[in-house]
Design a protein around this motif. Structure first.
Motif, mmCIF file in Angstrom:
data_model
loop_
_atom_site.group_PDB
_atom_site.id
_atom_site.type_symbol
_atom_site.label_atom_id
_atom_site.label_comp_id
_atom_site.label_asym_id
_atom_site.label_seq_id
_atom_site.Cartn_x
_atom_site.Cartn_y
_atom_site.Cartn_z
ATOM 1 N N THR A 104 23.772 -1.039 -0.294
ATOM 2 C CA THR A 104 23.290 -0.328 -1.380
ATOM 3 C C THR A 104 22.749 0.913 -0.769
ATOM 4 O O THR A 104 22.394 1.291 0.298
ATOM 5 N N VAL A 105 22.934 2.090 -1.551
ATOM 6 C CA VAL A 105 22.025 3.445 -1.551
ATOM 7 C C VAL A 105 21.206 3.667 -2.584
ATOM 8 O O VAL A 105 21.372 3.701 -3.560
ATOM 9 N N PRO A 106 19.887 3.339 -2.162
ATOM 10 C CA PRO A 106 18.828 3.663 -3.113
ATOM 11 C C PRO A 106 18.835 4.881 -3.633
ATOM 12 O O PRO A 106 18.807 5.916 -3.000
ATOM 13 N N GLY A 107 18.543 5.159 -5.069
ATOM 14 C CA GLY A 107 18.083 6.306 -5.611
ATOM 15 C C GLY A 107 16.707 6.297 -6.570
ATOM 16 O O GLY A 107 16.367 4.973 -6.852
ATOM 17 N N GLN A 108 16.450 7.192 -7.002
ATOM 18 C CA GLN A 108 15.449 7.260 -8.100
ATOM 19 C C GLN A 108 15.647 6.722 -9.371
ATOM 20 O O GLN A 108 14.953 5.980 -9.809
ATOM 21 N N ASN A 109 16.799 6.994 -9.834
ATOM 22 C CA ASN A 109 17.298 6.675 -10.998
ATOM 23 C C ASN A 109 18.489 5.644 -11.038
ATOM 24 O O ASN A 109 18.844 5.147 -11.896
ATOM 25 N N GLU A 110 19.352 5.861 -10.063
ATOM 26 C CA GLU A 110 20.429 4.770 -9.822
ATOM 27 C C GLU A 110 20.614 4.359 -8.416
ATOM 28 O O GLU A 110 19.932 5.145 -7.738
ATOM 29 N N THR B 79 0.977 -1.195 0.096
ATOM 30 C CA THR B 79 -0.067 0.053 -0.080
ATOM 31 C C THR B 79 0.778 1.224 -0.048
ATOM 32 O O THR B 79 0.552 2.356 -0.764
ATOM 33 N N GLN B 80 1.811 1.187 0.592
ATOM 34 C CA GLN B 80 2.748 2.392 0.839
ATOM 35 C C GLN B 80 4.286 2.251 0.032
ATOM 36 O O GLN B 80 4.908 3.457 -0.049
ATOM 37 N N GLY B 81 4.611 0.998 0.318
ATOM 38 C CA GLY B 81 6.064 0.758 -0.473
ATOM 39 C C GLY B 81 6.916 1.016 0.766
ATOM 40 O O GLY B 81 6.762 1.777 1.739
ATOM 41 N N MET B 82 8.343 0.532 0.447
ATOM 42 C CA MET B 82 9.408 0.591 1.299
ATOM 43 C C MET B 82 10.334 1.593 0.776
ATOM 44 O O MET B 82 10.781 2.614 1.230
ATOM 45 N N ILE B 83 10.539 1.325 -0.529
ATOM 46 C CA ILE B 83 11.727 1.999 -1.244
ATOM 47 C C ILE B 83 11.161 3.632 -1.455
ATOM 48 O O ILE B 83 10.207 3.688 -1.932
ATOM 49 N N GLY B 84 12.325 4.462 -0.756
ATOM 50 C CA GLY B 84 11.762 5.744 -1.031
ATOM 51 C C GLY B 84 10.993 6.411 0.317
ATOM 52 O O GLY B 84 10.709 7.319 0.523
ATOM 53 N N SER B 85 10.616 5.456 1.317
ATOM 54 C CA SER B 85 9.756 5.799 2.224
ATOM 55 C C SER B 85 10.867 6.098 3.499
ATOM 56 O O SER B 85 11.982 6.043 3.139
ATOM 57 N N SER B 86 10.139 6.419 4.817
ATOM 58 C CA SER B 86 11.289 6.829 5.952
ATOM 59 C C SER B 86 11.841 5.463 6.273
ATOM 60 O O SER B 86 12.708 5.505 6.726
ATOM 61 N N ASP B 87 11.209 4.271 6.012
ATOM 62 C CA ASP B 87 11.782 3.057 6.261
ATOM 63 C C ASP B 87 13.135 2.705 5.600
ATOM 64 O O ASP B 87 13.967 2.149 5.797
ATOM 65 N N LEU B 88 13.062 3.193 4.339
ATOM 66 C CA LEU B 88 14.254 3.043 3.204
ATOM 67 C C LEU B 88 14.343 4.089 2.616
ATOM 68 O O LEU B 88 14.036 4.122 1.023
ATOM 69 N N PRO B 89 14.915 5.256 3.129
ATOM 70 C CA PRO B 89 15.005 6.543 2.280
ATOM 71 C C PRO B 89 15.888 6.722 1.160
ATOM 72 O O PRO B 89 16.920 5.834 1.166
ATOM 73 N N TYR B 90 15.723 7.305 0.045
ATOM 74 C CA TYR B 90 16.594 7.611 -1.001
ATOM 75 C C TYR B 90 18.089 8.205 -0.382
ATOM 76 O O TYR B 90 17.459 9.374 0.537
ATOM 77 N N GLY B 91 19.012 7.856 -0.847
ATOM 78 C CA GLY B 91 20.216 8.475 -0.377
ATOM 79 C C GLY B 91 21.011 8.076 0.878
ATOM 80 O O GLY B 91 22.147 8.588 1.192
ATOM 81 N N LEU B 92 20.306 7.034 1.650
ATOM 82 C CA LEU B 92 20.984 6.605 2.789
ATOM 83 C C LEU B 92 21.445 5.262 2.614
ATOM 84 O O LEU B 92 20.751 4.391 1.955
ATOM 85 N N ILE B 93 22.613 4.870 3.158
ATOM 86 C CA ILE B 93 23.067 3.571 2.986
ATOM 87 C C ILE B 93 22.104 2.431 3.703
ATOM 88 O O ILE B 93 21.673 2.838 4.895
ATOM 89 N N TRP B 94 22.011 1.230 3.104
ATOM 90 C CA TRP B 94 21.270 0.267 3.551
ATOM 91 C C TRP B 94 21.834 -1.062 3.632
ATOM 92 O O TRP B 94 22.606 -1.272 2.738
ATOM 93 N N ARG B 95 21.466 -1.805 4.616
ATOM 94 C CA ARG B 95 22.002 -3.444 4.709
ATOM 95 C C ARG B 95 21.640 -4.271 3.739
ATOM 96 O O ARG B 95 22.199 -5.208 3.627
ATOM 97 N N THR B 96 20.905 -3.730 2.649
ATOM 98 C CA THR B 96 20.502 -4.501 1.461
ATOM 99 C C THR B 96 19.918 -5.988 2.230
ATOM 100 O O THR B 96 20.274 -7.061 1.787
ATOM 101 N N GLY B 97 18.924 -5.867 3.053
ATOM 102 C CA GLY B 97 18.346 -7.048 3.782
ATOM 103 C C GLY B 97 17.407 -6.567 4.804
ATOM 104 O O GLY B 97 17.191 -5.433 5.011
ATOM 105 N N GLY B 98 16.540 -7.690 5.169
ATOM 106 C CA GLY B 98 15.871 -7.294 6.671
ATOM 107 C C GLY B 98 16.318 -7.174 7.714
ATOM 108 O O GLY B 98 16.982 -6.176 8.235
ATOM 109 N N HIS B 99 16.408 -8.079 8.518
ATOM 110 C CA HIS B 99 16.985 -8.160 9.729
ATOM 111 C C HIS B 99 18.637 -8.570 9.766
ATOM 112 O O HIS B 99 19.235 -8.374 10.817
#
Length: 181
Positions: A102-108, A55-75
């Motif tokens: 990974t660091v998610p972005g809108q285009n890369e 319904t609201q998605g994760m990628i680009g949300s406050s849980d997985l914001p664009y531009g912040l480093i992510w562990r590329t997994g759940g727990h």
């Protein structure tokens, strides 16, 4: 099985040695792995598979914001094990085990390979000490796809002598080329 550089057999189960609280937490982000060959050598990716919120998605949300480093997994962070030198999206990676951020972005998305497998963090917790353990960083393009992927999935596509490792989640597909080093 061929041993990994750090003495870990290629068929070692992912998440071995998890505590009971980690195992319970993994129920909504189950562990998984994919194994494939690059240039005739074994590569294995161990990761946890978080569930997207349709319904609201994760990628680009406050849980997985664009531009912040992510562990590329759940727990737990994604871990890549390789038995030989490889190039991960152009980053020279010696044999061994590494965390795949990974660091998610809108285009890369930015792919980060880190040698620190004993300590990890994401977002603001990814500090100078972790940054000093980076093997390298690079950007890879993403593609918006029609098919919705509910759980984070890594899917290898062999294209000898290299393999494209697709990271797929929600409507995003990230192509990470892995070639012999």
């Amino acid at each position: 099985p061929a041993p990994l550089a750090a003495g870990v057999p290629a068929d070692t189960p992912c998440g071995a040695g998890r505590g009971s609280s980690e195992a319970a937490a993994a129920a909504d982000s189950p562990p998984d792995s994919v194994s494939f060959r690059v240039g005739g050598y074994s590569v294995k990716v161990c990761y946890s598979r978080p569930l997207a919120r349709r319904t609201q998605g994760m990628i680009g949300s406050s849980d997985l914001p664009y531009g912040l480093i992510w562990r590329t997994g759940g727990h737990a962070p994604a871990v890549i094990h390789t038995t030989a030198p490889v190039m991960i999206a152009g980053i020279a990676v010696p044999p061994g085990s590494y965390l795949l951020y990974t660091v998610p972005g809108q285009n890369e998305w930015e792919v980060v390979v880190n040698r620190s497998t004993g300590r990890w963090a994401d977002g603001a917790g990814y500090d100078a000490v972790l940054r000093s353990q980076e093997v390298g960083r690079t950007f890879v393009p993403i593609e918006q796809v029609n098919q919705y992927v509910e759980r984070l999935t890594f899917r290898p596509l062999p294209a000898a002598p290299h393999t494209i490792l697709f990271l797929e989640w929600e409507r995003v597909q990230v192509a990470i080329p892995i070639s012999p080093g």
